[in-house]
Design an enzyme around this catalytic site. Structure first.
Site, short mmCIF file in Angstrom:
data_model
loop_
_atom_site.label_atom_id
_atom_site.label_comp_id
_atom_site.label_asym_id
_atom_site.label_seq_id
_atom_site.Cartn_x
_atom_site.Cartn_y
_atom_site.Cartn_z
N GLU A 62 30.43 35.44 47.92
CA GLU A 62 31.13 36.34 47.02
C GLU A 62 30.22 37.48 46.60
OE1 GLU A 62 33.79 34.99 43.69
OE2 GLU A 62 32.22 35.96 42.47
N ASP B 102 39.93 37.85 33.64
CA ASP B 102 39.37 37.88 32.29
C ASP B 102 39.72 39.20 31.62
OD1 ASP B 102 38.06 35.41 32.63
OD2 ASP B 102 36.41 36.40 33.69
N HIS C 249 30.91 27.76 49.20
CA HIS C 249 31.16 29.15 48.82
C HIS C 249 30.10 29.56 47.81
CE1 HIS C 249 33.55 32.78 48.18
NE2 HIS C 249 33.38 32.62 46.87
N PHE D 184 26.35 32.68 31.36
CA PHE D 184 27.55 32.61 32.20
C PHE D 184 28.22 31.25 32.05
CE2 PHE D 184 29.07 33.27 36.88
CZ PHE D 184 30.37 33.44 36.41
N SER E 235 30.72 30.72 52.92
CA SER E 235 31.29 32.02 52.56
C SER E 235 30.50 32.54 51.37
CB SER E 235 32.78 31.90 52.23
OG SER E 235 33.00 30.93 51.21
#
Length: 286
Positions: A7, A99, A257, A208, A5
């Protein structure tokens, strides 16, 4: 059968829109079991997320999971968004605390909103026939109160009605396996999907990782420093991501993912290298 999958994040400009649709066109032939679309910090892309979710489902025939968060919205506003997704035929949601728009203030619930992701999951489970995915953290979340808190929170979310979890990204397979074992020991039997971040840009990835608490092994920045000097950063990134995924699959993982950052080619190359691309997708690669 191993599945994948992807994102995506919603575009904020016309050039970003072109990049998103180019990314989807490149990755759709890999036959993902679903794709997800994020919110911006503080829920800043709420309407854009809704538009992207419905467009992807309508024009590309992909199963789409829409992100929902607890940030800057009342309970009724959040549940209204969930109902609008249901009306559009969207049956998968990714329920997150979210967030804040100002990271320095930390998370503060909306006065009429959900206090945390567990409350959000519980309300969504009662609101409709959704498949609810939640976040999970193999490395300690920055707000974790103690060792094991992330496993405890995941157990609460599953007990509240979540059907699966997607992890934050990590750099070494042992990080995921330790977390998976701890979840099993805690009685969590829902699927836990490892989140994979192909490293398109090491400097951005390092920032990140610092924000989300992902542990960076000492050898990773050294390897990218050398590779960037030699002009081989893309080769290194593909090899590291492929090796990580291979070890996960050998360890019993059945679904990967990918956090694409709306940049498709490294993700595509890794899926091809793993032998997970359908034959038709291979024929379309230039």
């Amino acid at each position: 059968m191993t599945t994948v999958s992807f994102e995506f994040f919603p575009p904020k400009s016309l050039p970003a829109s072109f990049r998103l649709w180019d990314t989807i066109r490149t990755l759709a032939p890999l036959d993902p079991s679903f794709v997800s679309v994020t919110y911006g910090a503080g829920g800043t892309t709420r309407e854009l997320t809704h538009e992207a979710v419905t467009t992807i489902g309508k024009h590309y025939g992909l199963e789409v999971a829409a992100h929902l968060t607890c940030v800057d919205a009342s309970r009724e506003e959040t549940l209204a968004i969930a109902r609008s997704y249901a009306d559009a035929g969207v049956r998968q949601l990714v329920a997150l605390r979210g967030d804040p728009s100002d990271a320095s203030t930390g998370f503060r619930p909306h006065p009429e909103g959900f206090a945390d992701s567990c409350e959000l999951v519980s309300a969504l489970a009662e609101a409709g026939d959704f498949e609810i995915r939640v976040g999970a953290y193999p490395d300690p979340h920055p707000d974790a109160a103690h060792d094991g808190a992330d496993v405890e929170w995941l157990k609460r979310k599953i007990d509240a009605g979540a059907t699966s979890a997607i992890t934050q990204f990590f750099f070494e397979p042992e990080t995921f396996f330790r977390f998976r074992d701890a979840c099993v020991a805690a009685g969590i039997d829902a699927p836990i999907l490892p989140g994979i971040l192909p490293i398109e840009n090491w400097a951005g990835t390092a920032r990140f990782a610092a924000r989300c608490g992902a542990h960076v092994p000492e050898w990773v920045p050294r390897a990218f420093e050398t590779a960037e000097r030699d002009g081989s950063a893309d080769v290194l990134a593909t090899a590291l991501c492929t090796d990580l995924c291979t070890e996960l699959l050998e360890g019993g993982v059945e679904h990967l993912h990918f956090y694409t950052l709306n940049k498709p080619f490294l993700t595509r190359d890794v899926v091809h290298a793993l032998g997970l691309a359908p034959p038709a997708a291979l024929e379309n690669v230039a």
